[in-house]
Design a protein around this motif. Sequence first.
Motif, PDB file in Angstrom:
ATOM      1  N   VAL A 171      -4.850  21.358   1.174  1.00 20.74           N
ATOM      2  CA  VAL A 171      -6.054  21.046   1.954  1.00 20.74           C
ATOM      3  C   VAL A 171      -5.767  21.219   3.444  1.00 20.74           C
ATOM      4  O   VAL A 171      -6.563  21.813   4.191  1.00 20.74           O
ATOM      5  N   GLY A 172      -4.587  20.715   3.865  1.00 18.26           N
ATOM      6  CA  GLY A 172      -4.204  20.846   5.266  1.00 18.26           C
ATOM      7  C   GLY A 172      -4.139  22.311   5.688  1.00 18.26           C
ATOM      8  O   GLY A 172      -4.672  22.695   6.739  1.00 18.26           O
ATOM      9  N   THR A 226      -4.057  15.981   5.661  1.00 16.76           N
ATOM     10  CA  THR A 226      -3.149  15.846   4.515  1.00 16.76           C
ATOM     11  C   THR A 226      -3.023  14.386   4.095  1.00 16.76           C
ATOM     12  O   THR A 226      -3.148  14.052   2.914  1.00 16.76           O
ATOM     13  N   HIS A 237      -1.348  19.257  -3.449  1.00 12.28           N
ATOM     14  CA  HIS A 237      -2.785  19.434  -3.201  1.00 12.28           C
ATOM     15  C   HIS A 237      -3.142  19.062  -1.768  1.00 12.28           C
ATOM     16  O   HIS A 237      -3.898  19.766  -1.094  1.00 12.28           O
ATOM     17  N   CYS A 238      -2.569  17.954  -1.296  1.00  8.21           N
ATOM     18  CA  CYS A 238      -2.872  17.505   0.068  1.00  8.21           C
ATOM     19  C   CYS A 238      -2.413  18.550   1.082  1.00  8.21           C
ATOM     20  O   CYS A 238      -3.127  18.842   2.047  1.00  8.21           O
ATOM     21  N   LEU A 239      -1.209  19.106   0.847  1.00 13.75           N
ATOM     22  CA  LEU A 239      -0.709  20.133   1.769  1.00 13.75           C
ATOM     23  C   LEU A 239      -1.644  21.342   1.750  1.00 13.75           C
ATOM     24  O   LEU A 239      -1.919  21.943   2.795  1.00 13.75           O
ATOM     25  N   PHE A 270       0.837  -1.193   0.000  1.00 13.54           N
ATOM     26  CA  PHE A 270       0.000   0.000   0.000  1.00 13.54           C
ATOM     27  C   PHE A 270       0.878   1.252   0.000  1.00 13.54           C
ATOM     28  O   PHE A 270       0.671   2.175  -0.792  1.00 13.54           O
ATOM     29  N   THR A 294      -6.302  12.987   2.656  1.00  7.50           N
ATOM     30  CA  THR A 294      -6.531  13.500   1.302  1.00  7.50           C
ATOM     31  C   THR A 294      -5.643  12.768   0.315  1.00  7.50           C
ATOM     32  O   THR A 294      -6.074  12.410  -0.781  1.00  7.50           O
ATOM     33  N   PHE A 295      -4.394  12.526   0.731  1.00  6.53           N
ATOM     34  CA  PHE A 295      -3.487  11.811  -0.167  1.00  6.53           C
ATOM     35  C   PHE A 295      -3.979  10.398  -0.442  1.00  6.53           C
ATOM     36  O   PHE A 295      -3.908   9.908  -1.566  1.00  6.53           O
ATOM     37  N   SER A 296      -4.509   9.746   0.612  1.00  3.82           N
ATOM     38  CA  SER A 296      -4.964   8.359   0.421  1.00  3.82           C
ATOM     39  C   SER A 296      -6.062   8.278  -0.643  1.00  3.82           C
ATOM     40  O   SER A 296      -6.223   7.258  -1.296  1.00  3.82           O
ATOM     41  N   ARG A 297      -6.791   9.388  -0.846  1.00  2.94           N
ATOM     42  CA  ARG A 297      -7.863   9.372  -1.850  1.00  2.94           C
ATOM     43  C   ARG A 297      -7.323   9.283  -3.271  1.00  2.94           C
ATOM     44  O   ARG A 297      -8.088   9.035  -4.212  1.00  2.94           O
ATOM     45  N   LYS A 351       0.042  16.176  -6.648  1.00  2.09           N
ATOM     46  CA  LYS A 351      -0.951  15.573  -5.752  1.00  2.09           C
ATOM     47  C   LYS A 351      -0.565  15.798  -4.298  1.00  2.09           C
ATOM     48  O   LYS A 351      -1.423  16.067  -3.455  1.00  2.09           O
TER      49      LYS A 351
END
Lengths: 449, 449
Positions: A75-76, B163, A71-73, A54, B166-169, A68
Amino acid sequence: MVNNKAVSGGLEWRVRVADGSSSAVLVPESGIFQRIWQGIVGLVLGIIRKVRNFFVKAWDVGVDDPRKVMHCLKVGVALTVVSLFYYMRPLYEGVGGTAMWAVLTVVVIFEYTVGATLCKSLNRATGTFLAGALAVGVHWVASQSGERFEPIIIRSSVFILATSATFSRFIPVVKARFDYGAMIFILTFSLVAISGYRVDNLFDLAQERLSTIVIGGSMCLLISMLICPIWAGQDLHFLVARNMEKLATSLDGCVGEYFKDSEDALEIDEESRKNFQGYKCVLNSKASEEALANFARWEPGHGRFSFRHPWKQYLKIGASLRSCAYCIEALNGCINSEILAPEFIKEHLSGVSMQLTSHSSTVLKELAHITKTMRRTSTLDFAIEDMKNAVQDLHDALKSIPSQLITSQLQVDEEALLQEKKTTDPITQPTSIPLIEVLPTYYCSFING
Amino acid sequence: MVNNKAVSGGLEWRVRVADGSSSAVLVPESGIFQRIWQGIVGLVLGIIRKVRNFFVKAWDVGVDDPRKVMHCLKVGVALTVVSLFYYMRPLYEGVGGTAMWAVLTVVVIFEYTVGATLCKSLNRATGTFLAGALAVGVHWVASQSGERFEPIIIRSSVFILATSATFSRFIPVVKARFDYGAMIFILTFSLVAISGYRVDNLFDLAQERLSTIVIGGSMCLLISMLICPIWAGQDLHFLVARNMEKLATSLDGCVGEYFKDSEDALEIDEESRKNFQGYKCVLNSKASEEALANFARWEPGHGRFSFRHPWKQYLKIGASLRSCAYCIEALNGCINSEILAPEFIKEHLSGVSMQLTSHSSTVLKELAHITKTMRRTSTLDFAIEDMKNAVQDLHDALKSIPSQLITSQLQVDEEALLQEKKTTDPITQPTSIPLIEVLPTYYCSFING
C-alpha cells in the motif's frame, strides 16, 4: 481548639472535640499533591501498559501472518508511486490537476486479497463510467429545458437515482457483488450532476475523474498481482483444508477425552485442550468462507486454479464441515455433562469407538491432504473402507448391549437380594450412546455428500 | 446434379449423390434467419425474465421490511439538502467551493442504522482531523528543510504513515471499531501532504475539508436520528428475542416430528417443515449480532435503552442460543437418520419427552416475551419449575428402560425358540436416546448461564 506541632518533619493536626473528653489526630491522607501525583503516575502507567499491550498484539498479528506486513508495504509503495503525479509536472498537467482522485482510488480500493482489489476496482470503474455518462446525459437534458427547470430536473434526478440505487444495495445479489459499485454510482452521479450547475466543461470533469480512477486502479492491480500476490481463492482452498485437519484433531481429542480413565481426567494439559477446541473455529468460519469465495470468483487463473474454478463447491464443503463441527460440539457437551454412562458400557464401547474415531479422523486428514495437494490417492479409499468396517464393528458392539444389560441387571438384582440394601442403578444415564452413534451418521453423510 | 422445385410454397433442395444410386432431400432446418430470430427472441425473453425476477426480489425486500424503503428516501433527502450548497451562492461561497466533500460525505457515511452512521461519521471526522493536523505539521517541517529535502520528507512520511495505518487495520480492536477511521486517516494525510506540494494555502484546504465533512456528517446524523430512526440496539434486542422464539418453534417441531406415528410421517406439510427449520437462522446469526452490538455501543440512549446499555450481554445470550441451535441440529440429524430406535422404547419415552419439550419451549417463549417487554414475570419461575420436574420425569423414565429391555429381550428369545426363525434385534440402534437426553443438559445450562 486546634493546635499543631511539627512531627518528624511534617505537620500533625490535632482537633479537640467540643466536650473536651477526647482529641482526634488528623493524619493527612498522604497529602493531596501526593495523591494527585500517584493518580497521574497510575494513569501514565496504565496508558503505557495499554500501549505496550497494543504493540504486543500488533507484533503477534505480524508474526502470525507476515503477508499482512507485506500488504502494508505494498500500500505504501502504491501511494508513493501514485503521488508521482503530483511531483512530476508533465504527469500532473496530463490529468488536469485531478491527481487527487488517483490517490483517493488507491487508498480506497487497495484491499488485502487480489480478488477484493479486483472486485472493488471493477465496481468503481463501472459505477463511475455508468453514473458519469448518465449524469452528462441528464445535464444535457436539463440545460435544454431552460434556466427555470434546470435545477429542478437535476435535483429530482439525483433524488430518484440516489433512492433507487440505495435500495438496490439491499437486494442480496447486488449486495454480495456490486455493493461498492452502487455506492460509487450514487457518488459520481451526485457529484457530476450537481457540479454541472457550476462547472462549464462537465464532460472534461467526468472524463478526468474516470481516467484518474483507471490510473489509480490499474496501479493497485499491478502492485497487488505482481508483488507477492495474496489470492483469495488460494486462501479459501487452504482454509477449507485446515478446517478438515482441525476437525480431525478435535474429534480425536474429544472422544479420547471421553474414554480416558477418570484418574487421568484431571491431567489434561492446557495445550491439548486448546488443540481439540479447534472445531470452534470451524463453527464460525461461514462468514469468512463466503467472503473469500465471493472475491475468488473475480480473480484470474493463478497457480493450480483456473479462472472458472468451482469456488461455490468450497462453500458446500464448508457447510458439511460445519455440520461435523456441530456434531463435535454436541459430543463435547456429553464430556462436560454431569450425567455419565455406567462404567461397564463405557468399557464395552471404548475400543470400537476409539477405533472408529481414529479411522474417521484418518479419513478427514487424508481429505485435507488430498485437498492441499489436489491429487487423489488410493489411500483415501482404503481409509474409507476401514472406517466403514469400524462403523459395522460399533453397530455389532451396540447390538450386544442388551445382553450385557441383562447380565448386569441380574447381578444387581442378586446383590440386592443378598445384601438387602439400596443398589445403584447401572443404566441411569445412557448418555454415552450419542457420543458414538452420531459419528458414523455424520461422517458417512460427509463422505457420500 | 442439383435440382429444386417448389414444395408447398417453399423450396426443396435435392442432391443427387455422385454414384447416382440415391438422392437425399436437404430440408432447410427451419431457416437460418428463423433460428437467429428464435435465438434473439429466446435471449430477450430470458433477459425479461431475469429483470422481472430481479424486480420481484426487490419488491419482496421492500415488503419484507418497509424501513429499508424509508432509509432510501432519507438518503435521497439528505443528498438533496446537501446539494443546496451548490445551488445557493452564499452557501457555496461560504465553504470555498469544496461543497463536493459534503456530498461525498453524505453518500459514504449514511448507513442503515443510526449506530453505523454515528460510527462512520465520528471515525471520519476524527480521522480527518488527526490526519489533517499531522499533515500540516509534516508539511511545515518539510518546507523548513529546503527545496531539496521537501519532497523526500513528504514522500517518506506518506509511506511510513500509510504503511503503519494500514497495518493497524489488521489489529482486531482497531478493525472492529476504527477501521473506517484508519482508512480516512491515510486518505486525508496523503491528500493534504501531497497536495501541499502544489497548493499554497494548505491550512485552508485542511480546514475546508474538515468543515464540509462536519456539515455532511451532521446532516446525515440529524436526518438519520430524527426521521424514523433505525436503532442498531433495538434491532439487536428484537433479533435476540426472535431467535428465542425460533428455537422454541424448532424444538417443538423437531421432537414432535420424531415421536409422530410413522404413518403420519409422510404428511408433513412444507409450511411446518419450514417453520421448524428456523433454528438454522440462529446458527448463522453470529456475524449480524456482533455487527449490531458493535454499532449499538455508539448510539445515544433511545427508547428503553440507556447510553451504556450492556450490549455485550446480548452477545453472550446469542452464544447460548447458538449452543441450543447446535443441539437442535444434532436432534434433527437423528430424525433424518436411517437408524431408528425400536418402537417400544420410542413409545415408552414419547410422553415424557413431549412433556419436557413443551415445557422447554414454554420457557424459551417466556424468555422471549420477557426480553421483548423488558419486564420480569413470575410465569417464568413456574415454567422453569415445570421444566425441572419434566427433566426428573424423563430421568425416571430412562431409569426404567433396562427392565423394559429385559422383558422385550426375553419375549424375543421366546419367539425365537418357538418360531425358530431369524429375529430382528429390538435394540439394534439406541439412537433415540440422545434426542431426549441432550435437551435437559443444554436447557439447564442455558437457564443457569
